[in-house]
Structures are given as C-alpha cells and as structure tokens.
Design a protein around this motif. Sequence first.
Motif, PDB file in Angstrom:
ATOM      1  N   SER A  81      13.052  47.874 -36.093  1.00 37.22           N
ATOM      2  CA  SER A  81      13.117  46.522 -35.727  1.00 37.22           C
ATOM      3  C   SER A  81      12.812  46.418 -34.136  1.00 37.22           C
ATOM      4  CB  SER A  81      14.684  45.870 -35.798  1.00 37.22           C
ATOM      5  OG  SER A  81      14.757  44.518 -35.579  1.00 37.22           O
ATOM      6  N   GLY A  97      19.328  46.231 -35.774  1.00 35.57           N
ATOM      7  CA  GLY A  97      18.694  46.851 -36.709  1.00 35.57           C
ATOM      8  C   GLY A  97      18.258  48.130 -36.475  1.00 35.57           C
ATOM      9  N   GLU A 190      13.996  46.668 -42.784  1.00 32.89           N
ATOM     10  CA  GLU A 190      14.524  46.417 -41.390  1.00 32.89           C
ATOM     11  C   GLU A 190      15.778  45.579 -41.724  1.00 32.89           C
ATOM     12  OE1 GLU A 190      12.808  43.219 -38.041  1.00 32.89           O
ATOM     13  OE2 GLU A 190      11.338  44.090 -39.350  1.00 32.89           O
ATOM     14  N   ILE A 191      16.860  45.809 -41.026  1.00 36.59           N
ATOM     15  CA  ILE A 191      17.905  45.077 -41.051  1.00 36.59           C
ATOM     16  C   ILE A 191      17.860  44.133 -39.892  1.00 36.59           C
ATOM     17  CG2 ILE A 191      20.206  45.311 -40.892  1.00 36.59           C
ATOM     18  CD1 ILE A 191      20.095  48.259 -41.845  1.00 36.59           C
ATOM     19  N   HIS A 192      18.179  42.911 -40.007  1.00 33.87           N
ATOM     20  CA  HIS A 192      18.124  41.910 -38.741  1.00 33.87           C
ATOM     21  C   HIS A 192      19.123  40.788 -39.050  1.00 33.87           C
ATOM     22  CE1 HIS A 192      16.211  39.276 -35.770  1.00 33.87           C
ATOM     23  NE2 HIS A 192      15.214  40.275 -35.532  1.00 33.87           N
ATOM     24  N   MET A 373      13.685  43.701 -46.421  1.00 36.58           N
ATOM     25  CA  MET A 373      14.668  43.202 -45.259  1.00 36.58           C
ATOM     26  C   MET A 373      16.144  42.925 -45.691  1.00 36.58           C
ATOM     27  SD  MET A 373      12.570  40.965 -42.370  1.00 36.58           S
ATOM     28  CE  MET A 373      13.691  40.981 -41.394  1.00 36.58           C
TER      29      MET A 373
END
Length: 416
Positions: A81, A97, A190-192, A373
């Motif tokens: 991220s 993230g 991706e962590i968001h 994601m």
Amino acid sequence: MENYLHRANNILTRVRDLACISEETHCITRTFGSPAFVSGCRKVLSWMQEAGLEARIDNIGNVRGRWNCGQPGARTFVIGSHIDTVRNAGCFDGPLGVIIGLDLISRMQEEHVQLPFNIELIAFSDEEGVRFHTTYLGSNTVAGTFQPSLLDKTDNNGITLREAIKTIGGDPEKLQADAIPAEDWMGYFEIHIEQGPVLYEDKLPIAIVHSISGQQRARITFKGIPGHAGTVPMDRRHDALCGAAAFILAAEQYALQHKDELLATVGTLHIADPASNVIPGEVTITLDLRSSDKLILKKARRSLRDIGFRICSERHLTADWAIMQKSMPVECDTALSHLLAQAIVAAGYNVKNLHSGAGHDAVTIAAVAPVCMLFVRCYKGISHQPLENVEVNDIAAAVQVADHFIHHLTEVYQTR
C-alpha cells in the motif's frame, strides 16, 4: 483473539508514530519528495530492517522489504500500500496496509514458516499524486509501466519530477531496473480502509474488494480578459472565474443526472494574478471523473468537454483541456478473492463484497499480476481528513484474516 488484539495495538502504535512525521505541524501532510516524506520512508525502512527483511528504498522512493524463500525459480507475492498522503490527511489511508503487512511477515518469520514463494512488502511512494498530479508513481515503477515523459512534469514551484527524484537520492534513469519482471509476479494483496460508510453502517469489520473504478483527471484552463472591477460593465466582461464557476455547477449537475454510474469532482481552483479589484482573466481547475464502466467514463469526459466549450462560447472565453491521468476499471482476481473469502470465514466473519470508488495501487499492479484487496471498516466512512479513524478491534480482524489468507495461499501454491 487476545493475541490479535495485542498485534493490532502494536500496529496502531506504528500508524500513530508515522503520522507524527509531517510537512506541517498542525496536520498530517506527507507528499512525494518532501523532507517529511523522506523521513517517513526511513522510518518504515528501519522497521523492515528490524524484521529481518532485505530492505531498501528504490529510485522512485518506494520502501521495499523482501523475504526470499530460497527456492530456485520461485515467483514473488507482493503485499503493499502507500505511505504518501493528501494534504491535511488522516493517518490510516495507506500506512495501515503497509504496517499490517509488516506484522504479518514478522509473525511468519517468528513461526519459521516455510514459504514456496518470495514475499515483497512495498510501501509505495506516491499513490495520491498530490504534488505532480501523477497518481501511482510508485506502483507504476514496480509494475514496469512508468512513462518516462512524466519526468518533465513540474510541481507548483516549477520543480520537475526528475529533479525531485534526485533530491530524494534516486536516479531517474534507473527506474526501469526497479520493476519486478512480469514473469516473476505471483500476485498482489492490499489491505486498505474502506473510505466509505458501508462497513460502518452494516456493522462489519472487513470486506473483499471485487472491483475498482476507472478514473480520469483533467486540467482545464479558462481564459478571458482581465479588467478593472470598477470600470468594465457587467454585460461586457470576459470573466474566466464566472465561466469556471458555471462549468463546475454544470459538471455537478451532469454527475447528479448519472449518479448511479458516475462521480465528478472539481478539487482545485487557481486564479492567475488574483486581486479583489480585478476581473479574473485566467482560471485553472481540475476535474476528477470516476466510474466502474469505461464507456460511461469516456462519454462523460466528452460530454463535459462539450459543455465546457459551450459555456466558453456563450461567455466569450476559451478553454484548454489537458488529460493528466487515466486508469481503466479493474476487476480483482477471482481465485485470490476466493481464498480471501475462505480466510474471512475461517476467522469467523461474514463475507461481504464491495466495489471501490477510490483508486488504489492495485489498479496499476493489475496490469501485470492478479490482485486482491481487503477493506477495513473506518469510522463513518470518513477519509482524507483528520477524523479518519479505525478501531483496534477492526485492525485485529484484518490481521486475523490476513493470517488465514497467507496460510491458504501457501497451501494452494504448494500443491501446484
């Protein structure tokens, strides 16, 4: 769950630590190439080094930590991220993230997990595009899709991107060497934060992103004739600001008429040589268009361009249009998203699929690798401002899901 809460609190502490690094004392601002940006990169680099990763800052300013599995011919799975911000930002958009990814890798190393693939954690340098109006500088470089012509773009102070890269210690001529070859990619995760209210209203901590909107940004300069505010009659003026204002309202009205499929935003406005007693002769605005349908996006740009020219004709003005950025809508990878759904179930949560109207580095990476994601709930969906917040329980949920996801991914990959 107690262990996950402990990890979540450590993640939250690091998010807050990074938020203390800012260009401005009264708010969080960390734009590409600024001294605060460089300091933030060094902070993240030190965390990666502490975790035992092969860490470096590449030529575009991405902070990259690599864990090689040691198997010949192994491909690379990227977790990433961004760590740049908008002006007057919140502290979770992007950094959350990156820091969850770092926690995930640290846990696997502590448990001596044997991976069948390499992992690279990347804190991308410029996702927001605030300084040069060029989103995804970092991820484009890693994907190998960076356009060299961007090096000549200038910021508001006339500094080129080429010069900015040199200032942070990078070599603009070596950006191509920082790309991960297409054949080496295994996937991207991706962590968001959601940056929307759905999870907050549905009382769910996490969700899977199934698609991401396409986006177009344009710079429009309205030109008229400057004049004295006290001597030029109202019906004889060529007021560029009034023309820009008419267009802004027309763009809002057009988007309202197509509100189920389009978003339109005018986010900046610049008056050349402004004075309270001078009729504005030149005004520049930016137009941001987003849609999950590329044809609707294309039609909207053409329609609004025609509307702008009609307004100029009626007001005896001219307008110059320049497209600053285009990105197509993206569908997240079905197989990776299925593994993510399994991880959510294994962690004891309900599966929710969401579309993202916000852009993410996954948009660029999708051109070279399968992407997935995970959204994390944020307070009332508020983002891009200081009230942005994520509860520690929701961070813990994301950490738990990420653990299960990597476990499932490792099992699947080992059977191939």
